[in-house]
Motif scaffolding. Structure first.
Motif, PDB file in Angstrom:
ATOM      1  N   GLY A   1      -7.625  10.155  -8.744  1.00 37.44           N
ATOM      2  CA  GLY A   1      -6.904  10.619  -9.921  1.00 37.44           C
ATOM      3  C   GLY A   1      -5.404  10.688  -9.718  1.00 37.44           C
ATOM      4  N   PRO A   2      -4.672  10.979 -10.797  1.00 35.50           N
ATOM      5  CA  PRO A   2      -3.214  11.080 -10.721  1.00 35.50           C
ATOM      6  C   PRO A   2      -2.761  12.355 -10.025  1.00 35.50           C
ATOM      7  N   ARG A   3      -1.469  12.397  -9.682  1.00 36.72           N
ATOM      8  CA  ARG A   3      -0.850  13.562  -9.064  1.00 36.72           C
ATOM      9  C   ARG A   3       0.396  13.955  -9.860  1.00 36.72           C
ATOM     10  N   GLU A   4       0.752  15.209  -9.790  1.00 39.72           N
ATOM     11  CA  GLU A   4       2.001  15.651 -10.425  1.00 39.72           C
ATOM     12  C   GLU A   4       3.201  14.970  -9.775  1.00 39.72           C
ATOM     13  N   THR A   5       3.051  14.556  -8.520  1.00 39.04           N
ATOM     14  CA  THR A   5       4.155  13.924  -7.805  1.00 39.04           C
ATOM     15  C   THR A   5       4.301  12.437  -8.134  1.00 39.04           C
ATOM     16  N   ALA A  40       3.701   5.585 -13.205  1.00 42.86           N
ATOM     17  CA  ALA A  40       2.370   5.471 -12.596  1.00 42.86           C
ATOM     18  C   ALA A  40       1.323   4.837 -13.515  1.00 42.86           C
ATOM     19  N   PRO A  41       1.277   5.147 -14.821  1.00 42.36           N
ATOM     20  CA  PRO A  41       0.234   4.530 -15.649  1.00 42.36           C
ATOM     21  C   PRO A  41       0.281   3.006 -15.668  1.00 42.36           C
ATOM     22  N   ALA A  97      -5.156   1.248  -9.654  1.00 44.44           N
ATOM     23  CA  ALA A  97      -6.067   1.105  -8.513  1.00 44.44           C
ATOM     24  C   ALA A  97      -6.012   2.339  -7.614  1.00 44.44           C
ATOM     25  N   VAL A  98      -4.823   2.876  -7.402  1.00 46.35           N
ATOM     26  CA  VAL A  98      -4.690   4.062  -6.546  1.00 46.35           C
ATOM     27  C   VAL A  98      -5.356   5.269  -7.203  1.00 46.35           C
ATOM     28  N   TRP A  99      -5.236   5.394  -8.502  1.00 52.19           N
ATOM     29  CA  TRP A  99      -5.878   6.508  -9.196  1.00 52.19           C
ATOM     30  C   TRP A  99      -7.394   6.474  -9.040  1.00 52.19           C
ATOM     31  N   ILE A 126       0.834  -1.205   0.000  1.00 56.91           N
ATOM     32  CA  ILE A 126       0.000   0.000   0.000  1.00 56.91           C
ATOM     33  C   ILE A 126       0.870   1.255   0.000  1.00 56.91           C
ATOM     34  N   SER A 127       2.063   1.140  -0.592  1.00 57.28           N
ATOM     35  CA  SER A 127       3.031   2.231  -0.511  1.00 57.28           C
ATOM     36  C   SER A 127       2.539   3.506  -1.190  1.00 57.28           C
TER      37      SER A 127
END
Length: 248
Positions: free
Chosen positions: A190-194, A199-200, A205-207, A18-19
């Motif tokens: 949603g995504p983050r700039e960080t 990430a894609p 799942a996190v998005w 779950i990082s």
């Protein structure tokens, strides 16, 4: 415990934990900056591992780990009081296991049952090994942090965490010397700039999430090489699990 100022948290996890959700929780704090796997590019170039988007990641990131270290030890983005740095233990190359590099950070560990990690990892990759999921490196780093740096790092077991996120976050914040805030429990989807360039491939799942997911099911049954890898990792996991943080 009184927090250092600034507090530089190095959270060491393996993949398929779950990082990223934990990074979201800290990023939702108004006092915290986050950095996503800053050693990934250096590890990819040094190891030659074939990972999704490897060439793009190497091109986009700093690949000299000493430069990365100086950056992480330098000014905190936006002058925040807390700098949460999400790390993968398999990115920690042998020369990095050094007090000069690691001594300036407050270390913490995020662990997960290896059977669940292996099963999840094989949903994204064709093969798996103990080194790929970082469990041997995590145990070695824990021993270094405790024995060489004299720290008593908190260890979060993700399976137990998901049964009581608030209780564990309160206990973790207490150990780190910072105030808990309910903002750590929910975040915008949603995504983050960080988010890292990768990430894609990994963060779907996190998005879609707005908070921590449900408690995990029983670990899956594994066969063949997958079962062997998990079994190899269980002793190190169990040693860390014995030292896990338990909410009051």
């Amino acid at each position: 415990m009184t927090a250092k100022n600034p507090l530089r948290i190095a959270m060491w996890s393996g993949p398929r934990n779950i990082s990223t959700a934990m990074m979201r929780a800290f990023e939702n704090r108004p006092d915290t900056a986050v950095t996503d796997e800053p050693l990934y590019g250096a590890w990819l170039e040094a190891s030659g591992e074939s990972h999704p988007m490897a060439d793009e990641i190497i091109e986009a990131m700093e690949t000299d780990w000493r430069v990365v270290w100086r950056t992480l030890a330098g000014p905190v983005p936006a002058s925040r009081a807390v700098w949460y740095q999400k790390h993968m233990t398999h990115h920690l190359l042998p020369p990095m296991l050094d007090a000069e590099w690691l001594g300036g950070f407050t270390h913490a560990f995020l662990i997960r049952d290896p059977r669940a990690v292996v099963a999840s990892y094989l949903n994204k990759r064709d093969t798996v090994s103990d080194e790929a999921i970082g469990v041997p490196q995590q145990w070695a780093l824990y021993r270094f942090v405790t024995q060489e740096l004299g720290q008593d790092p908190p260890i979060i077991d993700s399976g137990e965490f998901l049964r009581d996120p608030e209780g564990h976050l309160r206990a973790l914040c207490d150990r780190l010397g910072i105030e808990f805030t309910n903002r750590m429990l929910r975040w915008p989807e949603g995504p983050r700039e960080t988010d890292g360039l990768w990430a894609p491939h990994w963060y779907d799942a996190v998005w879609r999430s707005t908070g921590f997911g449900p408690p995990p099911a029983e670990p899956p049954r594994l066969d063949g090489e997958a079962a062997d890898v998990a079994a190899c990792c269980v002793p190190s996991y169990e040693r860390l699990f014995e030292k896990r943080l338990r909410p009051a």
